[in-house]
Write a protein that holds these residues in place. Structure first.
Motif, short mmCIF file in Angstrom:
data_model
loop_
_atom_site.label_atom_id
_atom_site.label_comp_id
_atom_site.label_asym_id
_atom_site.label_seq_id
_atom_site.Cartn_x
_atom_site.Cartn_y
_atom_site.Cartn_z
N GLY A 107 -15.87 -5.38 12.02
CA GLY A 107 -16.44 -5.81 10.75
C GLY A 107 -17.92 -6.07 10.79
O GLY A 107 -18.51 -6.46 9.77
N ASP A 108 -18.55 -5.86 11.93
CA ASP A 108 -19.99 -6.11 12.09
C ASP A 108 -20.78 -5.01 11.38
O ASP A 108 -20.64 -3.83 11.72
CB ASP A 108 -20.33 -6.15 13.58
CG ASP A 108 -21.74 -6.65 13.83
OD1 ASP A 108 -22.68 -6.12 13.21
OD2 ASP A 108 -21.92 -7.54 14.67
N PRO A 109 -21.64 -5.36 10.42
CA PRO A 109 -22.41 -4.33 9.68
C PRO A 109 -23.25 -3.45 10.61
O PRO A 109 -23.39 -2.24 10.35
CB PRO A 109 -23.31 -5.16 8.75
CG PRO A 109 -22.59 -6.45 8.58
CD PRO A 109 -21.90 -6.71 9.89
N ILE A 144 -20.91 -0.88 12.14
CA ILE A 144 -20.52 0.12 11.15
C ILE A 144 -21.66 1.12 10.93
O ILE A 144 -21.45 2.33 10.87
CB ILE A 144 -20.15 -0.58 9.82
CG1 ILE A 144 -18.88 -1.42 10.03
CG2 ILE A 144 -19.95 0.45 8.71
CD1 ILE A 144 -18.54 -2.34 8.87
N GLU A 145 -22.87 0.61 10.87
CA GLU A 145 -24.03 1.49 10.68
C GLU A 145 -24.21 2.43 11.87
O GLU A 145 -24.52 3.62 11.71
CB GLU A 145 -25.29 0.66 10.48
CG GLU A 145 -26.53 1.51 10.20
CD GLU A 145 -27.77 0.67 9.98
OE1 GLU A 145 -28.87 1.26 9.87
OE2 GLU A 145 -27.66 -0.57 9.92
#
Length: 271
Positions: free
Chosen positions: A247-249, A252-253
């Motif tokens: 769930g870490d942005p 994900i990026e």
């Protein structure tokens, strides 16, 4: 008053492997950049990241197939930064490889016996009769049983399915009695059935030892790993359990453009 020296009752450190500011540079390209990694004793710890993140280079540094440009590596509190691969293997750090590393034209039993020869001190005594290795048969069969391969003991390894060859490689790794096992892509190229089998096998053999693995399959990572370190461009991007890192942005990026299944939710990944 007794002069007997009693063993220490002090608890072992919770950290079995630690790197400090680990760097590897290739002619100006920094493949591993200031990595501070801590692996807890008894964990199954995954090292993940997009292609080119530095995972394999990091593995090669930890097992001394590469020498760090700077930084330190400690195993059980001992600095192993400049120790040769054979010495750290004897200390209990043993690695498997991305490509199955077994002898294809020997039997399954013979492959495990070769790994066990180190304990006899006869690893290079190739002139001795094969009968001298018969004393290892019981131990080899016990190892094969531990990975579910006892009924394949007499089979020539080249005839085995790929997933079972990887199980055999884990058995040969276990023959070296590792305290820390490093597994490089243990489920690469496997179908779903083999992946499930190897996942269960890794969980089983993790008892009383620590496992650090590079793995792309997020079903495996979410299903069996206690801790995850995410690398990107040679640096640590995130750490924690699967729910936290998935769930870490920033994670994900970093994975944008990768296979969409790679950052599935923990529920989806386990499906």
């Amino acid at each position: 008053m007794s002069n007997e020296i009693k063993p220490s009752t002090a608890p072992a450190s919770t950290t079995i492997l630690e790197t400090t500011n680990l760097v590897k540079e290739f002619r100006g390209f920094v493949a591993v950049n200031g990595v501070n990694l801590k692996v807890r004793r008894g964990d199954i710890h995954a090292l993940i990241g997009p292609n080119g993140a530095g995972k394999t280079t990091c593995f090669n540094l930890l097992t001394k197939f590469l020498t760090p440009s700077s930084g330190t590596i400690r195993f059980n509190g001992q600095d192993i930064t400049h120790e040769p691969p054979q010495k750290i293997a004897r200390m209990g750090v043993v690695r498997s490889f991305q490509i199955s590393a077994v002898f294809p034209h020997l039997t399954v039993l013979e492959n495990v016996r070769i790994a066990l020869q180190r304990k006899l001190g006869t690893s290079f005594h190739f002139w001795k009769s094969e009968r001298t290795l018969d004393q290892l048969n019981g131990q080899a069969m016990a190892l094969l049983e531990s990975v579910g391969l006892e009924r394949y003991a007499a089979m020539v390894t080249v005839e085995m399915p790929y997933g079972r060859k990887r199980a055999l490689e884990i058995a040969t790794t276990l023959a070296l009695d590792p305290e820390l096992m490093l597994l490089d892509e243990p489920t690469q190229g496997m179908g779903h059935e083999d992946v499930d089998r190897v996942m269960e096998l890794i969980k089983k053999v993790s008892a009383n030892r620590t496992i650090l693995m590079v793995e792309h399959n997020m079903k495996v990572v979410s299903g069996i790993c206690d801790a995850i370190t995410v690398l990107a461009r040679g640096s640590i991007l995130a750490e924690g359990d699967y729910a936290r890192v998935s769930g870490d942005p920033a994670v994900i990026e970093a994975y944008m453009g990768s296979d969409a299944t790679e950052l599935a939710s923990p529920v989806e990944a386990a499906a």
